[in-house]
Structures are given as structure tokens and as C-alpha cells.
Write a protein that holds these residues in place. Structure first.
Motif, PDB file in Angstrom:
ATOM      1  N   GLN A 132      16.041 -37.792  52.728  1.00 36.04           N
ATOM      2  CA  GLN A 132      16.554 -37.011  53.850  1.00 36.04           C
ATOM      3  C   GLN A 132      16.533 -35.506  53.577  1.00 36.04           C
ATOM      4  OE1 GLN A 132      20.470 -38.551  54.517  1.00 36.04           O
ATOM      5  NE2 GLN A 132      19.718 -40.453  55.436  1.00 36.04           N
ATOM      6  N   ARG A 133      16.025 -35.121  52.430  1.00 38.35           N
ATOM      7  CA  ARG A 133      15.998 -33.706  52.024  1.00 38.35           C
ATOM      8  C   ARG A 133      17.388 -33.091  51.996  1.00 38.35           C
ATOM      9  NH1 ARG A 133      11.114 -32.577  49.947  1.00 38.35           N
ATOM     10  NH2 ARG A 133       9.426 -33.337  51.233  1.00 38.35           N
ATOM     11  N   ASN A 134      18.379 -33.874  51.597  1.00 43.11           N
ATOM     12  CA  ASN A 134      19.765 -33.422  51.504  1.00 43.11           C
ATOM     13  C   ASN A 134      20.065 -33.050  50.059  1.00 43.11           C
ATOM     14  OD1 ASN A 134      22.383 -32.863  52.095  1.00 43.11           O
ATOM     15  ND2 ASN A 134      23.045 -34.978  52.284  1.00 43.11           N
ATOM     16  N   ILE A 135      19.363 -32.038  49.575  1.00 39.28           N
ATOM     17  CA  ILE A 135      19.450 -31.624  48.186  1.00 39.28           C
ATOM     18  C   ILE A 135      19.818 -30.136  48.157  1.00 39.28           C
ATOM     19  CG2 ILE A 135      18.183 -31.367  46.032  1.00 39.28           C
ATOM     20  CD1 ILE A 135      16.378 -33.660  46.987  1.00 39.28           C
ATOM     21  N   ILE A 136      20.727 -29.783  47.262  1.00 38.27           N
ATOM     22  CA  ILE A 136      21.111 -28.374  47.116  1.00 38.27           C
ATOM     23  C   ILE A 136      20.002 -27.634  46.386  1.00 38.27           C
ATOM     24  CG2 ILE A 136      22.762 -26.785  46.074  1.00 38.27           C
ATOM     25  CD1 ILE A 136      24.883 -28.908  46.363  1.00 38.27           C
ATOM     26  N   GLN A 137      19.556 -26.565  46.990  1.00 32.76           N
ATOM     27  CA  GLN A 137      18.527 -25.717  46.402  1.00 32.76           C
ATOM     28  C   GLN A 137      19.192 -24.517  45.738  1.00 32.76           C
ATOM     29  OE1 GLN A 137      15.308 -26.572  46.379  1.00 32.76           O
ATOM     30  NE2 GLN A 137      15.799 -28.423  47.526  1.00 32.76           N
ATOM     31  N   PRO A 138      18.537 -23.901  44.767  1.00 33.76           N
ATOM     32  CA  PRO A 138      19.127 -22.718  44.122  1.00 33.76           C
ATOM     33  C   PRO A 138      19.355 -21.557  45.093  1.00 33.76           C
ATOM     34  CG  PRO A 138      17.361 -23.586  42.778  1.00 33.76           C
ATOM     35  CD  PRO A 138      17.342 -24.347  44.068  1.00 33.76           C
ATOM     36  N   THR A 139      18.667 -21.554  46.225  1.00 31.57           N
ATOM     37  CA  THR A 139      18.838 -20.452  47.182  1.00 31.57           C
ATOM     38  C   THR A 139      19.944 -20.711  48.197  1.00 31.57           C
ATOM     39  OG1 THR A 139      17.127 -21.444  48.578  1.00 31.57           O
ATOM     40  CG2 THR A 139      16.431 -19.768  46.974  1.00 31.57           C
ATOM     41  N   ASP A 140      20.530 -21.922  48.189  1.00 27.84           N
ATOM     42  CA  ASP A 140      21.594 -22.236  49.146  1.00 27.84           C
ATOM     43  C   ASP A 140      22.871 -21.488  48.775  1.00 27.84           C
ATOM     44  OD1 ASP A 140      19.853 -23.911  50.390  1.00 27.84           O
ATOM     45  OD2 ASP A 140      20.684 -25.754  49.542  1.00 27.84           O
ATOM     46  N   GLY A 141      23.579 -21.022  49.796  1.00 25.00           N
ATOM     47  CA  GLY A 141      24.837 -20.316  49.575  1.00 25.00           C
ATOM     48  C   GLY A 141      26.027 -21.216  49.843  1.00 25.00           C
ATOM     49  N   THR A 142      26.701 -21.639  48.798  1.00 22.97           N
ATOM     50  CA  THR A 142      27.873 -22.502  48.985  1.00 22.97           C
ATOM     51  C   THR A 142      29.166 -21.714  48.986  1.00 22.97           C
ATOM     52  OG1 THR A 142      27.974 -22.909  46.608  1.00 22.97           O
ATOM     53  CG2 THR A 142      26.745 -24.491  47.932  1.00 22.97           C
ATOM     54  N   ILE A 143      29.174 -20.546  48.396  1.00 16.60           N
ATOM     55  CA  ILE A 143      30.404 -19.757  48.312  1.00 16.60           C
ATOM     56  C   ILE A 143      30.796 -19.231  49.683  1.00 16.60           C
ATOM     57  CG2 ILE A 143      31.418 -17.672  47.325  1.00 16.60           C
ATOM     58  CD1 ILE A 143      29.927 -18.205  44.813  1.00 16.60           C
ATOM     59  N   GLN A 144      29.842 -18.891  50.515  1.00 17.80           N
ATOM     60  CA  GLN A 144      30.153 -18.371  51.843  1.00 17.80           C
ATOM     61  C   GLN A 144      30.901 -19.419  52.669  1.00 17.80           C
ATOM     62  OE1 GLN A 144      26.751 -17.185  54.096  1.00 17.80           O
ATOM     63  NE2 GLN A 144      27.963 -16.326  55.755  1.00 17.80           N
ATOM     64  N   ASN A 145      30.461 -20.667  52.625  1.00 20.14           N
ATOM     65  CA  ASN A 145      31.150 -21.724  53.369  1.00 20.14           C
ATOM     66  C   ASN A 145      32.563 -21.952  52.839  1.00 20.14           C
ATOM     67  OD1 ASN A 145      28.875 -22.123  54.914  1.00 20.14           O
ATOM     68  ND2 ASN A 145      28.082 -23.726  53.584  1.00 20.14           N
ATOM     69  N   LEU A 146      32.731 -21.903  51.538  1.00 23.42           N
ATOM     70  CA  LEU A 146      34.066 -22.075  50.955  1.00 23.42           C
ATOM     71  C   LEU A 146      34.993 -20.927  51.352  1.00 23.42           C
ATOM     72  CD1 LEU A 146      33.104 -23.375  47.430  1.00 23.42           C
ATOM     73  CD2 LEU A 146      34.362 -24.608  49.165  1.00 23.42           C
ATOM     74  N   GLY A 147      34.465 -19.714  51.351  1.00 22.26           N
ATOM     75  CA  GLY A 147      35.271 -18.565  51.748  1.00 22.26           C
ATOM     76  C   GLY A 147      35.711 -18.636  53.200  1.00 22.26           C
ATOM     77  N   ILE A 148      34.813 -19.056  54.066  1.00 23.42           N
ATOM     78  CA  ILE A 148      35.160 -19.193  55.491  1.00 23.42           C
ATOM     79  C   ILE A 148      36.230 -20.261  55.679  1.00 23.42           C
ATOM     80  CG2 ILE A 148      34.249 -19.950  57.724  1.00 23.42           C
ATOM     81  CD1 ILE A 148      31.636 -18.497  56.959  1.00 23.42           C
ATOM     82  N   ASN A 149      36.086 -21.399  54.991  1.00 24.90           N
ATOM     83  CA  ASN A 149      37.099 -22.455  55.104  1.00 24.90           C
ATOM     84  C   ASN A 149      38.445 -22.026  54.539  1.00 24.90           C
ATOM     85  OD1 ASN A 149      35.841 -24.549  56.485  1.00 24.90           O
ATOM     86  ND2 ASN A 149      34.769 -25.218  54.639  1.00 24.90           N
ATOM     87  N   LEU A 150      38.437 -21.292  53.416  1.00 23.82           N
ATOM     88  CA  LEU A 150      39.710 -20.852  52.832  1.00 23.82           C
ATOM     89  C   LEU A 150      40.443 -19.873  53.746  1.00 23.82           C
ATOM     90  CD1 LEU A 150      39.170 -20.314  49.003  1.00 23.82           C
ATOM     91  CD2 LEU A 150      40.687 -21.918  50.128  1.00 23.82           C
ATOM     92  N   MET A 151      39.705 -19.046  54.459  1.00 18.71           N
ATOM     93  CA  MET A 151      40.353 -18.034  55.293  1.00 18.71           C
ATOM     94  C   MET A 151      40.576 -18.491  56.735  1.00 18.71           C
ATOM     95  SD  MET A 151      41.215 -15.572  53.518  1.00 18.71           S
ATOM     96  CE  MET A 151      41.303 -16.075  51.838  1.00 18.71           C
ATOM     97  N   THR A 152      40.172 -19.696  57.096  1.00 18.62           N
ATOM     98  CA  THR A 152      40.425 -20.194  58.448  1.00 18.62           C
ATOM     99  C   THR A 152      41.217 -21.492  58.408  1.00 18.62           C
ATOM    100  OG1 THR A 152      38.252 -21.273  58.458  1.00 18.62           O
ATOM    101  CG2 THR A 152      38.391 -19.093  59.458  1.00 18.62           C
TER     102      THR A 152
END
Length: 182
Positions: A132-152
Motif C-alpha cells: 500500500q506504499r504506507n512506509i515512512i520516508q526520510p523526507t516525511d515530516g512527522t514533527i509538524q503533525n505532532l506539534g499541531i496535535n499538541l497545540m490543538t
């Protein structure tokens, strides 16, 4: 063997070596500083696993917080208690340590058995993720999603934890204060 594998084995060797030194050393100061190296090597392993947020959290929370707390506790403790700890006889091979060695050996046997029996390349959920191509790539940004969830979504628990940590800091400062003689 590519560069990532070389870095992984290097970081793993540093983490294991420094952790063994921490456990076996009789010098408390050297143990604390080798623990510092162990925590940084673990953060390096997290970076190699593409878990950048966990690596940053490792450095900030454990290296920046817990290790500094251990250093302050070490510096604020009295000389008598530290001298008593260093003069204590440590016999690694004794009857008192036999249950711990047996349990550690049992855990090692179970862990090695699980590693040898597991066929990591044939796990169904890994095959499905690859298809399904559901693999984390080195260029994916995971910190941005965590920051948005922490502040909302998780703002209230985040602020509650910050207040709890502030109370712990004030309590630690109060306990470390020298009492005046009456």
C-alpha cells in the motif's frame, strides 16, 4: 554494507558498551557521564530509525532533564553517603546475585529464541504496508503533525503536565535549600 548499517552498528556498540560500563563501574561520577553517552547513543539510534521526534525528546527530556537531576542529586548529597557507597564491597559473583543472574539468563534465552524464530521479512503487516506504499520516508515530516496535535487536540493535558513539572521543580528547589539553625 551501506553507511546506515555502519552507523547503526557503531551507535549500538557505543550504547551497549557505555551501558555496561555504567552498570559495572564503582566510580559514581564516571557512571553518570557514561550514562550521558548512553542516552546520546540511543538518540542516534532513534534518528537512524527515522523517529526524529523521539530522538529530540530523548535528548531534551532524558539528557537535558533526568541526567541533570541525577547530577544535582549527586552534587547535593553528603560526602559521608558517597564515601559509604564507594567503599561498599561489590561481589558480582555471589550467592545473593544468583537469582538475578538466572532471571537475566532466562530473559536472554527467550529473547534470542524470539529473534531467531521471527521471520521479519515475512510478517503480513509489513507486506501489506509495502504493497500500500504506507512506509515512512526520510523526507516525511512527522514533527509538524505532532506539534499541531499538541497545540490543538491535546492542549489541556499538555498544559496540565507543564504545571505539574513546574510544581516538581519548585518542590525540588525547596528540598535542596539549606535549613537555617535556630
Amino acid at each position: 554494507m551501506n553507511m546506515v548499517q555502519v552507523m547503526f552498528y557503531l551507535m549500538a556498540a557505543i550504547a551497549l558498551g557505555s551501558a555496561l560500563y555504567v552498570a559495572a563501574s564503582k566510580n559514581l561520577v564516571r557512571s553518570v557521564f557514561m550514562f550521558f553517552i548512553t542516552l546520546f547513543a540511543l538518540a542516534g539510534l532513534y534518528v537512524l530509525s527515522l523517529a526524529d521526534f523521539v530522538a529530540v525528546t530523548q535528548v531534551v527530556v532524558y539528557v537535558g532533564g533526568i541526567l541533570v537531576l541525577i547530577l544535582f542529586a549527586f552534587m547535593l548529597s553528603g560526602r559521608e553517603s558517597l564515601a559509604g557507597l564507594q567503599q561498599r564491597q561489590n561481589h558480582i559473583l555471589s550467592v545473593h546475585n544468583l537469582p538475578a543472574f538466572l532471571l537475566a539468563t532466562l530473559f536472554l534465552v527467550v529473547l534470542v529464541n524470539i529473534i531467531l524464530m521471527a521471520k521479519v521479512d515475512n510478517l503480513p503487516w509489513l507486506k501489506q504496508a509495502a504493497e500500500q506504499r504506507n512506509i515512512i520516508q526520510p523526507t516525511d515530516g512527522t514533527i509538524q503533525n505532532l506539534g499541531i496535535n499538541l497545540m490543538t487536540n491535546y492542549l489541556l493535558p499538555f498544559e496540565a503536565i507543564s504545571i505539574l513539572l513546574l510544581m516538581a521543580l519548585v518542590g525540588a528547589a525547596h528540598l535542596s535549600r539549606k535549613e537555617e539553625a535556630l
